[in-house]
Design an enzyme around this catalytic site. Structure first.
Site, PDB file in Angstrom:
ATOM      1  N   GLU A   1      -4.266  26.028  36.748  1.00  0.00           N
ATOM      2  CA  GLU A   1      -4.990  26.486  35.642  1.00  0.00           C
ATOM      3  C   GLU A   1      -5.149  25.285  34.672  1.00  0.00           C
ATOM      4  OE1 GLU A   1      -6.086  27.175  32.854  1.00  0.00           O
ATOM      5  OE2 GLU A   1      -5.468  29.030  31.996  1.00  0.00           O
TER       6      GLU A   1
ATOM      7  N   GLU B   1     -10.240  19.354  30.708  1.00  0.00           N
ATOM      8  CA  GLU B   1      -8.999  19.136  30.188  1.00  0.00           C
ATOM      9  C   GLU B   1      -8.451  18.250  31.461  1.00  0.00           C
ATOM     10  OE1 GLU B   1      -6.563  22.414  30.161  1.00  0.00           O
ATOM     11  OE2 GLU B   1      -7.340  23.029  28.067  1.00  0.00           O
TER      12      GLU B   1
END
Length: 686
Positions: free
Chosen positions: A144, A153
């Protein structure tokens, strides 16, 4: 260990020395994280669980032991799902130390500590071998690592490293695949967040500097709750395009890449904006899909899952261009290892050279305006109704002999005052860059009668303003350092510092400001602060305890800034002005307090208090940075799009029935020495 940190006070402008623990940043990171939002995202959790169960079953069907690598484990929820689904062992990687500690507590509380190993490292630092972090490579990769832009990210470098070093060839991956979608649109609303538009003032047309119009803008994505942007606010110029997919079960590259989608324009207009979102296929067949699509793409919009940790993306084309219905177009997306950008061409223009140019043309501000003005600030400057309010107020107070001083960051007020006929106009700018941006506006419009000064109000002398006195002190007020609504009271401190340079009967615009409040029930925003307790059958109370400790650590009972136009809510009380700040007077020496109560007029679940400022430019002209229309009969609220409002969340929501005779009791204290507003609330019977 305690340290003293110097921080500029956003309200007073003073440098405050604050005593802080070395753990402060960790606590604030936890308290303001999106972990609660993710844990409350049932659709996300259920789709992950389904995908994990299917992946574990596929590996078991091959007669293999199931070894999981969970990168970015957070609370350890996905690792626990994997073991519940039948996995043999799990390596759970979490780089954020306090979060890794919480995950350790959670897996122990749920009885999985013997089969889940928490590794407090970045995944690219994890090693495999007898003396390594992992004893063997994994055959199921669970991650995730995504943000609103999918790759922001560092997902691609993490996947690239994992496939090279941490997982077996042919491993299963959950999610299995991500697909990015995009749609080209024309939108006056959204484009107003990217480019300065011409402004009409007293018959004069104020035009943006050429350098701003040519500039590709800021490189960062504009992430918003696109579900709250009405389809009436944009015109689709083409179909929803599938731009590219990433198969996470195979080696992934973080190298610079481009992908194009060709289509025929379905309507004519100005190509300005690209709307984008992505889907996750949790299994190879694509039967388990977690989508980020906005609610208006659903046949039943109310069925769309809500989440704040993943939203939708708005990208602005480097320059707008006209397209005609039926025209063949090619939309190109490029990405490096962390971000995406888009360009538009005709298929005939696509050559190897153009692809190379697209890859190297990541948006970068060359005009400085996109570095000085945020996207909401662009929208505010382009807000015609707001501009008309300021122009009308200025017209009512200016005289031919007026000497005006503007105190706002990157403001057009000095330009307006000059066009309206003020004798002399000065503007204080907080930085050289913002000064240069306004100078570009002056040059583009051949305006000579405005002088910009790069200094603080307390540095200004009468010599700086030609030896005269200020007759009109004006502000929007807008300051780039403001986070909460009352931080704009910095103008009051500026006015106080300038008192000796003003005429005795000088006009102050705005003359005052009022702080307003209303008790609200949020449709979804409450989730970001709600306790989790159990999540998908797992006990995650250690996460709740850690968040509560973080909230209690320092900023426990403060409001938070949120753009409420993105987060629907119902007013359960009337709105009320609860504090007034008189800018015609200097900042008082003593604290100013306000107490009272606000009766509930609707039943509901009260999650907190919404707070905002209204600025009274003159006795009959006001500008609201909060509610911009009356509350509907059902309690629906319309909020200003270009300023954040304050939200004070209650520790627990208050349930109120339609016939209950109760009220919100409030207490506010403005501390002039701190520039802060302390507040407290309770429920009382009427």
């Amino acid at each position: 260990m305690k340290t003293f940190c110097g921080r500029a006070n956003p309200t007073t402008g003073a440098l405050d020395w604050v005593e802080e623990s070395e753990e402060y940043d960790f606590h604030q990171e936890i308290a303001r994280s999106c972990y609660a939002d993710m844990l409350h995202d049932h659709d996300r959790n259920e789709k992950y669980y389904q995908g994990i169960r299917a992946a574990v079953a596929r590996v078991k069907a091959r007669g293999e032991k199931v070894i999981i690598l969970d990168i970015g484990t957070g609370t350890g929820l996905l690792s626990m799902m994997a073991l519940t689904a039948g996995a043999d062992f799990c390596y759970a990687v979490e780089v954020f130390k306090p979060m890794a500690k919480a995950a350790q507590c959670i897996v122990e509380k749920n009885g999985f500590s013997d089969r889940i190993k928490i590794i407090n490292k970045h995944s690219t630092d994890v090693t495999v071998g007898p003396d390594g972090d992992m004893q063997m490579k994994a055959n199921v990769l669970i991650t995730e690592l995504f943000d609103t832009e999918l790759i922001g990210e560092g997902a691609l470098p993490s996947y690239e490293h994992a496939h090279q070093n941490l997982v077996k060839e042919g491993c299963e991956a959950v999610p299995h695949r991500a697909t990015v979608y995009a749609q080209l649109v024309e939108s006056e609303l959204l484009w107003s967040w990217a480019q300065m538009q011409p402004v009409e003032v007293k018959g004069a047309r104020l035009v943006p500097p050429p350098a701003v119009g040519r500039c590709a803008g800021a490189h960062s994505v504009c992430d918003i709750q696109l579900s709250q942007v009405s389809p009436n606010s944009f015109t689709p110029l083409g179909p929803l395009c599938t731009m590219f997919s990433v198969d996470f079960s195979k080696p992934v590259s973080s190298a610079l890449q481009s992908h194009s989608s060709q289509f025929v324009a379905q309507s004519g207009g100005r190509a300005q904006v690209v709307l984008s979102w992505w889907d996750l296929d949790m299994d190879p067949s694509g039967s388990i899909v977690c989508t980020m699509a906005p609610s208006w793409t659903y046949t039943q919009p109310k069925m769309a899952p809500w989440r704040d940790h993943w939203m939708q993306s708005v990208y602005f084309l480097p320059v707008e261009r006209g397209v005609t219905e039926g025209e063949e177009l090619s939309l190109t997306v490029c990405h490096d290892d962390y971000s995406l950008w888009y360009s538009l061409q005709s298929p005939s223009q696509q050559t190897p050279e153009s692809q190379t140019k697209a890859l190297s043309s990541r948006p970068c501000c060359t005009c400085q305006a996109h570095l000085v003005w945020t996207r909401p600030r662009f929208g505010e400057l382009n807000d015609r109704r707001r501009t008309e309010s300021y122009v009308s107020a200025l017209r009512s107070v200016l005289r031919e002999d007026s000497l005006c001083l503007s105190v706002s960051d990157g403001s057009l007020l000095p330009v307006f005052a000059h066009i309206l006929g003020a004798k002399k106009v000065f503007g204080l700018e907080n930085s050289r860059m913002s000064k240069q941006v306004i100078e570009q506006v002056l040059e583009a419009n051949s305006i000579k009668g405005v002088e910009l000064l790069e200094m603080r109000p307390d540095q200004l002398t009468r010599n700086d303003i030609g030896g005269e006195q200020i007759s009109v002190l004006m502000a929007e007020p807008y300051f780039g350092t403001s986070l909460l609504p009352w931080h704009s009271l910095y103008f009051w401190y500026c006015r106080t510092a300038l008192a000796g340079l003003m005429q005795p009967n000088a006009t102050i615009l705005p003359s005052s400001a009022t702080l307003h409040m209303v008790a609200v029930e949020f449709q979804d925003l409450w989730r970001i602060r709600a306790p989790c307790g159990t999540c998908e059958g797992f006990d995650v109370t250690p996460m709740d305890e850690m968040v509560q400790q973080s909230l209690d650590f320092r900023e426990s009972r403060e409001a938070e800034p949120h753009p409420l136009w993105e987060y629907p809510c119902r007013a359960l009380t009337q709105s009320k002005a609860i504090m007034t700040f008189d800018f015609t007077q200097c900042v008082p020496q003593e604290p100013v307090s306000s107490q009272g109560s606000l009766p509930f007029i609707r039943g509901g679940r009260c999650h907190g208090i919404a707070l905002w400022m209204e600025y009274h430019l003159t006795h009959d002209i006001s500008v609201s940075a909060g509610l911009i229309g009356p509350i509907s009969e059902q309690g629906d609220c319309e909020w200003a799009r270009h300023r954040k409002q304050g939200v004070y969340f209650f520790r627990q929501p208050w349930e109120c029935s339609d016939d209950a005779r109760v009220a919100v009791s409030y207490s506010f204290t403005f501390e002039p020495s701190l520039g802060d507003i302390k507040m407290d609330f309770s429920i009382k019977a009427l």
